[in-house]
Design an enzyme around this catalytic site. Structure first.
Site, PDB file in Angstrom:
ATOM      1  N   ARG A 137       0.706  -0.585  -0.567  1.00  0.00           N
ATOM      2  CA  ARG A 137      -0.155   0.124   0.478  1.00  0.00           C
ATOM      3  C   ARG A 137       0.697   1.092  -0.087  1.00  0.00           C
ATOM      4  O   ARG A 137       2.331   0.841   0.293  1.00  0.00           O
ATOM      5  CB  ARG A 137      -0.805  -0.557   1.355  1.00  0.00           C
ATOM      6  CG  ARG A 137      -1.522  -1.551   1.428  1.00  0.00           C
ATOM      7  CD  ARG A 137      -2.476  -1.269   2.742  1.00  0.00           C
ATOM      8  NE  ARG A 137      -3.877  -2.041   2.551  1.00  0.00           N
ATOM      9  CZ  ARG A 137      -3.421  -3.470   3.583  1.00  0.00           C
ATOM     10  NH1 ARG A 137      -1.834  -3.678   4.011  1.00  0.00           N
ATOM     11  NH2 ARG A 137      -4.218  -4.562   3.347  1.00  0.00           N
ATOM     12  N   LYS A 162      -0.619  -2.257   7.830  1.00  0.00           N
ATOM     13  CA  LYS A 162      -3.159  -2.304   7.666  1.00  0.00           C
ATOM     14  C   LYS A 162      -2.908  -2.729   9.059  1.00  0.00           C
ATOM     15  O   LYS A 162      -2.501  -3.805   8.910  1.00  0.00           O
ATOM     16  CB  LYS A 162      -3.608  -2.053   6.491  1.00  0.00           C
ATOM     17  CG  LYS A 162      -4.887  -1.846   6.653  1.00  0.00           C
ATOM     18  CD  LYS A 162      -5.735  -1.946   5.900  1.00  0.00           C
ATOM     19  CE  LYS A 162      -7.236  -0.714   5.994  1.00  0.00           C
ATOM     20  NZ  LYS A 162      -7.642  -1.475   4.497  1.00  0.00           N
ATOM     21  N   HIS A 227      -3.096   2.224  -6.073  1.00  0.00           N
ATOM     22  CA  HIS A 227      -3.704   1.216  -5.371  1.00  0.00           C
ATOM     23  C   HIS A 227      -4.102   0.450  -6.474  1.00  0.00           C
ATOM     24  O   HIS A 227      -3.781  -1.459  -6.549  1.00  0.00           O
ATOM     25  CB  HIS A 227      -4.745   1.582  -4.937  1.00  0.00           C
ATOM     26  CG  HIS A 227      -5.071   0.656  -3.314  1.00  0.00           C
ATOM     27  ND1 HIS A 227      -4.836   0.199  -2.366  1.00  0.00           N
ATOM     28  CD2 HIS A 227      -6.323  -0.500  -3.039  1.00  0.00           C
ATOM     29  CE1 HIS A 227      -4.577  -0.742  -1.581  1.00  0.00           C
ATOM     30  NE2 HIS A 227      -5.316  -1.264  -2.082  1.00  0.00           N
ATOM     31  N   ARG A 230      -0.914  -2.652  -6.868  1.00  0.00           N
ATOM     32  CA  ARG A 230      -1.252  -4.130  -6.040  1.00  0.00           C
ATOM     33  C   ARG A 230      -2.330  -4.674  -6.241  1.00  0.00           C
ATOM     34  O   ARG A 230      -2.401  -5.675  -6.153  1.00  0.00           O
ATOM     35  CB  ARG A 230      -1.649  -2.995  -4.429  1.00  0.00           C
ATOM     36  CG  ARG A 230      -1.575  -4.274  -3.396  1.00  0.00           C
ATOM     37  CD  ARG A 230      -2.322  -3.535  -2.347  1.00  0.00           C
ATOM     38  NE  ARG A 230      -2.849  -3.724  -1.379  1.00  0.00           N
ATOM     39  CZ  ARG A 230      -2.555  -4.586  -0.225  1.00  0.00           C
ATOM     40  NH1 ARG A 230      -0.916  -4.642   0.350  1.00  0.00           N
ATOM     41  NH2 ARG A 230      -3.578  -5.324   0.984  1.00  0.00           N
ATOM     42  N   HIS A 253      -4.054  -9.061   4.061  1.00  0.00           N
ATOM     43  CA  HIS A 253      -5.202  -9.519   4.509  1.00  0.00           C
ATOM     44  C   HIS A 253      -5.739 -10.044   5.718  1.00  0.00           C
ATOM     45  O   HIS A 253      -5.134 -11.244   5.753  1.00  0.00           O
ATOM     46  CB  HIS A 253      -6.011 -10.275   3.001  1.00  0.00           C
ATOM     47  CG  HIS A 253      -5.968  -8.208   1.434  1.00  0.00           C
ATOM     48  ND1 HIS A 253      -6.158  -9.110   0.681  1.00  0.00           N
ATOM     49  CD2 HIS A 253      -5.570  -7.427   2.315  1.00  0.00           C
ATOM     50  CE1 HIS A 253      -7.209  -8.461  -0.157  1.00  0.00           C
ATOM     51  NE2 HIS A 253      -6.601  -7.408   0.073  1.00  0.00           N
ATOM     52  N   TYR A 262      -9.824 -10.669  -6.094  1.00  0.00           N
ATOM     53  CA  TYR A 262      -9.245 -11.008  -7.524  1.00  0.00           C
ATOM     54  C   TYR A 262      -9.709 -12.635  -8.116  1.00  0.00           C
ATOM     55  O   TYR A 262      -9.098 -12.448  -9.657  1.00  0.00           O
ATOM     56  CB  TYR A 262      -7.345 -11.088  -7.066  1.00  0.00           C
ATOM     57  CG  TYR A 262      -7.475  -9.833  -6.661  1.00  0.00           C
ATOM     58  CD1 TYR A 262      -7.502  -8.374  -6.967  1.00  0.00           C
ATOM     59  CD2 TYR A 262      -6.613  -9.724  -4.732  1.00  0.00           C
ATOM     60  CE1 TYR A 262      -7.287  -7.347  -6.477  1.00  0.00           C
ATOM     61  CE2 TYR A 262      -6.983  -8.500  -4.230  1.00  0.00           C
ATOM     62  CZ  TYR A 262      -6.371  -7.183  -5.572  1.00  0.00           C
ATOM     63  OH  TYR A 262      -6.643  -6.092  -4.137  1.00  0.00           O
TER      64      TYR A 262
END
Length: 279
Positions: A137, A162, A227, A230, A253, A262
Site C-alpha cells: 500500500r 494495515k 492501488h 497492488r 489481508h 481477485y
C-alpha cells in the site's frame, strides 16, 4: 495568528481515540464528522437527541453523500456517542449503507512495464516498482526504511502495516538492483524514500502524484492509481496459479474473502475454465 482554543468536548474525544491508538487520519476524520454534525445542529453535539442523528443522516443523503461518507459518519458518531458521551444506545438509530462492489482496475504486465518506464525519476520508479513487485500500500511504501530491505534473505519487511501487523514480502532480484541503484544515487540513511525534508518520509500524496504523472505520460486508457499496482500484483500472481492463501498473506489481508475478489478479474484463469457447452 493563534488558533482558537479547543473545546473540552473535542479534547476528550481526541483523548478517547488516543487511548485506543486510532491513527492520525481516523482521528482527523472522526473529529471532522462530529464538527459537521454540530454545525448541522446549531448547538453542542453533546446536547443531541437520537432523532437528531437520524435527521443528520437524512441531511447527508439529501446532499448526495457517497456510501463511504455516510458510513464514516456512522462510525464517527457511534464512537462519539458510545465512548465520549457514554450513551451507547444513542447510535442505534444510525443506519449503515450497503456499498456496491466494484471490480478493481488491473493493468496488463505490458502496461505495468510502460508505467514504470514513464515514472518521473529513479526514486519514484523504485517506489512504484515496490508497489507492483511487492503489492504494498502507499502508506507502507513511504514508511519503508533502508534497514527493511533484507538482501540476504531476499525479503522486504513491512512494519506495522494495515491492522498494525508486521509481515514480510518477497524481493525480486531485478527490484533489488533497482533499489541499489536508487541507494547509490541518493544514499538515504533512514527512510528509504525521504521527502523534501530528509528527516521525513515521502508523503503518500507525492507518491500518488508521481503515479498519476507516469500514467499520463504512458497514455494508459485506464483509470490508474497507486492501488492499481497492488491490484495488478495480486491478479498476476493468481494468474500464475499462486495459492490464494499465499497471496492473502503477502497482501496482509485479514479475511480470505477480501483476497478472493481477485478471482473475478484474473482473466487468464477465467479463460482457462471450460464452459459446459465445450466438447
Amino acid at each position: 495568528m493563534s488558533s482558537a482554543p479547543m473545546s473540552p468536548l473535542r479534547q476528550r474525544m481526541i483523548e478517547d481515540m488516543t487511548i485506543r491508538q486510532f491513527g492520525p487520519k481516523t482521528q482527523h476524520d472522526y473529529v471532522r464528522v462530529v464538527a459537521d454534525f454540530a454545525r448541522f445542529l446549531g448547538r453542542s453535539p453533546d446536547r443531541a437527541e437520537p432523532e437528531d442523528l437520524r435527521r443528520y443522516q437524512l441531511h447527508l443523503a439529501a446532499e448526495g453523500a457517497s456510501p463511504g461518507k455516510m458510513n464514516l459518519a456512522v462510525s464517527a458518531l457511534r464512537f462519539f456517542c458510545k465512548v465520549t458521551l457514554g450513551r451507547p444506545a444513542f447510535g442505534e438509530r444510525l443506519a449503515t449503507v450497503r456499498t456496491g462492489e466494484r471490480l478493481p482496475v488491473v493493468l496488463s504486465p505490458e502496461e505495468v512495464a510502460l508505467l514504470l518506464h514513464c515514472a518521473p525519476g529513479l526514486k519514484h520508479k523504485a517506489a512504484l516498482s515496490i508497489a507492483y513487485g511487492c503489492g504494498l500500500r502507499a502508506s507502507e511504501i513511504v514508511h519503508l526504511k533502508v534497514s527493511d530491505i533484507d538482501s540476504a534473505r531476499m525479503l522486504v519487511r513491512v512494519e506495522q502495516g494495515k491492522g498494525r501487523k508486521d509481515r514480510y514480502v518477497m524481493l525480486a532480484p531485478d527490484l533489488l538492483e533497482l533499489l541499489r541503484a536508487w541507494w547509490r544515487e541518493a544514499r538515504p540513511r533512514g527512510w528509504l524514500f525521504p521527502g523534501r525534508d530528509p528527516a521525513q518520509p515521502l508523503t503518500t500524496r507525492q507518491l500518488n502524484r508521481a503515479c498519476h504523472a507516469a500514467a499520463t505520460t504512458a497514455a494508459l486508457d485506464k483509470r490508474v492509481s497507486l492501488h492499481t499496482l497492488r491490484h495488478s500484483f495480486a491478479t498476476h500472481l493468481l494468474e500464475r496459479k499462486t495459492d490464494i492463501r499465499v497471496i492473502q498473506v503477502l497482501l496482509g489481508h485479514k479475511k480470505l474473502d477480501t483476497t478472493a475478489l481477485y478471482t473475478r478479474v484474473a482473466l487468464k484463469t477465467l479463460g482457462a475454465v471450460k464452459s459446459p457447452l465445450a466438447h
